[in-house]
Structures are given as C-alpha cells and as structure tokens.
Design an enzyme around this catalytic site. Sequence first.
Site, mmCIF file in Angstrom:
data_model
loop_
_atom_site.group_PDB
_atom_site.id
_atom_site.type_symbol
_atom_site.label_atom_id
_atom_site.label_comp_id
_atom_site.label_asym_id
_atom_site.label_seq_id
_atom_site.Cartn_x
_atom_site.Cartn_y
_atom_site.Cartn_z
ATOM 1 N N GLY A 91 57.921 -0.794 44.500
ATOM 2 C CA GLY A 91 58.623 -1.824 43.757
ATOM 3 C C GLY A 91 58.836 -1.285 42.481
ATOM 4 O O GLY A 91 58.661 -1.831 41.414
ATOM 5 N N GLY A 99 56.776 24.463 54.130
ATOM 6 C CA GLY A 99 55.674 23.937 53.557
ATOM 7 C C GLY A 99 54.813 23.079 54.534
ATOM 8 O O GLY A 99 55.561 22.409 55.549
ATOM 9 N N ASP A 156 59.336 16.344 53.574
ATOM 10 C CA ASP A 156 60.770 15.932 52.922
ATOM 11 C C ASP A 156 61.388 14.895 53.637
ATOM 12 O O ASP A 156 62.531 14.337 53.090
ATOM 13 C CB ASP A 156 61.619 17.342 52.477
ATOM 14 C CG ASP A 156 60.620 18.136 51.723
ATOM 15 O OD1 ASP A 156 60.007 17.856 50.958
ATOM 16 O OD2 ASP A 156 61.015 19.337 51.899
ATOM 17 N N LYS A 159 55.122 -6.189 32.119
ATOM 18 C CA LYS A 159 53.979 -5.752 31.343
ATOM 19 C C LYS A 159 54.134 -4.089 31.578
ATOM 20 O O LYS A 159 53.358 -3.614 30.988
ATOM 21 C CB LYS A 159 52.768 -6.262 31.847
ATOM 22 C CG LYS A 159 52.359 -7.774 31.579
ATOM 23 C CD LYS A 159 50.926 -7.959 31.832
ATOM 24 C CE LYS A 159 50.538 -9.228 31.038
ATOM 25 N NZ LYS A 159 50.918 -10.422 31.765
ATOM 26 N N MET A 200 57.952 14.811 45.225
ATOM 27 C CA MET A 200 58.452 15.888 45.728
ATOM 28 C C MET A 200 59.474 15.442 46.814
ATOM 29 O O MET A 200 60.046 14.214 46.856
ATOM 30 C CB MET A 200 57.363 16.597 46.784
ATOM 31 C CG MET A 200 56.577 17.706 45.960
ATOM 32 S SD MET A 200 55.465 18.435 47.243
ATOM 33 C CE MET A 200 54.819 19.612 46.093
ATOM 34 N N GLY A 201 60.178 16.546 47.584
ATOM 35 C CA GLY A 201 61.419 16.274 48.300
ATOM 36 C C GLY A 201 62.423 17.206 48.487
ATOM 37 O O GLY A 201 63.354 17.262 49.163
ATOM 38 N N ARG A 214 56.775 31.188 53.912
ATOM 39 C CA ARG A 214 58.331 30.985 53.690
ATOM 40 C C ARG A 214 58.637 32.702 53.607
ATOM 41 O O ARG A 214 58.105 33.286 53.204
ATOM 42 C CB ARG A 214 58.627 30.126 52.426
ATOM 43 C CG ARG A 214 58.010 28.608 52.259
ATOM 44 C CD ARG A 214 58.900 28.403 51.144
ATOM 45 N NE ARG A 214 58.070 27.253 50.693
ATOM 46 C CZ ARG A 214 58.242 25.924 51.315
ATOM 47 N NH1 ARG A 214 59.155 25.719 52.019
ATOM 48 N NH2 ARG A 214 57.527 25.066 50.709
ATOM 49 N N ASP A 237 64.134 22.566 57.387
ATOM 50 C CA ASP A 237 65.561 23.130 57.882
ATOM 51 C C ASP A 237 65.617 24.693 57.944
ATOM 52 O O ASP A 237 66.116 25.209 58.699
ATOM 53 C CB ASP A 237 66.620 22.562 56.840
ATOM 54 C CG ASP A 237 66.279 22.656 55.446
ATOM 55 O OD1 ASP A 237 64.983 22.787 55.065
ATOM 56 O OD2 ASP A 237 66.905 22.436 54.644
ATOM 57 N N GLU A 286 62.202 15.336 42.351
ATOM 58 C CA GLU A 286 61.999 16.713 41.877
ATOM 59 C C GLU A 286 63.073 17.401 41.615
ATOM 60 O O GLU A 286 64.157 17.067 42.334
ATOM 61 C CB GLU A 286 61.084 17.500 42.561
ATOM 62 C CG GLU A 286 61.523 17.971 43.812
ATOM 63 C CD GLU A 286 60.469 18.878 44.730
ATOM 64 O OE1 GLU A 286 59.696 19.576 44.171
ATOM 65 O OE2 GLU A 286 60.472 19.187 45.978
HETATM 66 O O1 F6P Z 1 59.054 21.246 51.853
HETATM 67 C C1 F6P Z 1 58.066 20.859 51.335
HETATM 68 C C2 F6P Z 1 57.723 20.883 49.814
HETATM 69 O O2 F6P Z 1 56.586 20.415 49.594
HETATM 70 C C3 F6P Z 1 59.008 20.214 49.076
HETATM 71 O O3 F6P Z 1 58.750 19.025 48.664
HETATM 72 C C4 F6P Z 1 58.731 21.156 47.537
HETATM 73 O O4 F6P Z 1 60.023 21.082 47.072
HETATM 74 C C5 F6P Z 1 58.183 22.474 47.993
HETATM 75 O O5 F6P Z 1 57.790 22.151 49.287
HETATM 76 C C6 F6P Z 1 57.236 23.081 47.105
HETATM 77 O O6 F6P Z 1 56.753 24.194 47.895
HETATM 78 P P1 F6P Z 1 55.687 25.078 47.601
HETATM 79 O O7 F6P Z 1 54.416 24.643 48.291
HETATM 80 O O8 F6P Z 1 56.034 26.534 48.001
HETATM 81 O O9 F6P Z 1 55.381 25.100 46.192
#
Ligand code: F6P
Length: 319
Positions: free
Chosen positions: A185, A11, A127, A215, A169-170, A72, A103, A223
């Site tokens: 918060g 990503g 991430d 409120k 995301m993450g 990827r 990674d 995710e």
């Molecule tokens: O690794 C970065 C990231 O944005 C993740 O947070 C997310 O799970 C993934 O890539 C989304 O992948 P793509 O852009 O291929 O949909």
Amino acid sequence: MKKIAVLTSGGDAPGMNAAIRAIMRVASRKGVEVYGVYDGYTGLVNGKIEKLKNIDVSEILSRGGTILGSSRLPEFKENQVQMQAINQLKERGIEGLIVIGGDGTYRGALELSQKGICCVGIPGTIDNDINGTDETIGFHTALYNIVDAVNKLRDTSSSHHRCFVIEVMGNNKDSLALYSGIACGSEFIITKNTGYDEDYIIQMMDYYEKQQGKKHAIIIASEKMIDVEKLAERISKETHFSGRSIVLGHIQRGGSPVPQDRILASQMGQYAVELLLNHQSGYCVCKKDNHIIARKIEDALNDVSEIQERMYQLFNELV
Ligand code: F6P
C-alpha cells in the site's frame, strides 16, 4: 538421452534448489544420470562438473541460494568460450543441459542450442524479468522479503511521522517495485514505467499530510532509478514528514523459499526434464495463465507482458 547436466547462473534465487531437486528426482526415475555444473557458465567452461547423487538433493528444498553456486560470465558471448563449454559436455558424454537463471542465462542457452547442444531453460531470478512467463522462481520469496521489511519500516514510520523512501531490486525490470507497491500500500512507486517527477512527489506528500492526515508515507523505488537518500532529504526539508531512506539490497534475495516458489520450481524442474528428453532444444519452461508450458527462448525473451499494464492500473486505482 542418458546423461544430462544442470547449472544455475546469474543472481541466485530462492527456489533454485527446489528445481535442482526436481530435475534430479524426475530424471533418475527415468534412468537418466544428472550432472551438476558448479558456478554457472564459469564452471561449465572450466569443467567443474560432477555426477549428482540422490543424497545431494535431499534436504535442499527449503534452502535459499543454490547448492550448485552461480556466477556471471559476460565472456560467454564469445564463440571460443562457448566452444570450450561444449567440449566439456562432449568429453563427458553429456547430451542435454538445463540452465536455471534469468535473461543473461537464457541468451547463453540459446547460443549453445544453436551450436547443437540440446538445451532447455528454467526461469530462476527474483527480477521476474522474462516476459514469456508470468512468474519466475524466486520472485515470490523476494516479494515476501520486501513486504516483511516494509511492514517493519511502516511501524517505525508512523511512530515518528516519517516518509520512508525504499529502494528495491529488479535490475531493469519493475516487477518487484510494482508488486511490492501494491502489497505494501505504498503512496508512490518509481519505476522506468512511471518515470520520476520529484516536484510532483513533494507536492503530493504535502497533500497526503495536510489533506489526508497521513501519519506516514512509503515510497518504493526500483533500483537504478533515483538516489533514495537525496529524495528523503528533500522530503525532510520541504514537507512536514521527516524523510528516511533505505536500500534493501541482497536481503531481498536470501532466505528459505516460500511455498509458491518451491512448488513452481518443482513443476518447472519436472517439465524441463520432459522437454529435454523429447529433444526440444532452445525451449524454456514458462507459467502462463496457471499452466506450465514450453516456449522458444527467443519468444519468451521478446514477449510483451500484458499483466504489467493491468497491475499499474490497479496500483493507480488503489493509491
Ligand atoms: O538479477 C538479480 C539481481 O538481484 C538484480 O535484482 C540486481 O540488480 C542484481 O542481481 C545484483 O547483482 P549482484 O548480486 O551481482 O550484486
């Protein structure tokens, strides 16, 4: 070493361009030619490799995404695919490679370095999922994007007595949810680490509303953890808040990098060139306790993050 290459993979992350710029500037001052590999490992395998000129990296510091493009490539695990990539580098006399990514990118770099290519990693991913480094390039900008979005959602939530359930995301890591939960918060965060007890959340929403007179309420979920829409529906049915949900999606990954990411990327780009020129293959650049250091890629991937635990404690004390 007279010829090195750089690629961005996985990503894209804001700040990757700042790292490419730093690599180019620092290497060319030392008389080293820099080649850009386009579209990550896919471009490496297919030979989409071009010599970079200084002009190619001017005016890119403030741009999000990556000028080199990314991809990827799960097939990069295969020996034959890796050998193709190695041949592309050898044919051009390129002696060292800097990879910028998360990674998955690091695992590719590890394979290449085990096969004799001098390879160094820079952590570039929103991430923040490489435990060996306290920060990855792009994380701070993504965090800023989330906080900016949640600020806006909060305004409309409080006007309508709403609870927003927000998916961030993450990938499989909780950093974005945890840090944004603290920065915004939020009443709840839902991550792999916190687990998910829906009944408890409903009960607490009722408490926040009746006992604390809130409120609005904000729930931030990492995710792949929950269906945010379903939780929002249940909140509407069983509490006095009206529930709404939103998946922030790729908005989080875009935009001009914040200064923290530009500076981190510049420091890491410079350090990566030094590592490569010192033939420290299989290493990656990390930031630990405010120092830029080198660690073996395996160690950086397998490390356990101590900060995370402290941040969870902080969140729990603030809520
Ligand atoms: O690794 C970065 C990231 O944005 C993740 O947070 C997310 O799970 C993934 O890539 C989304 O992948 P793509 O852009 O291929 O949909």
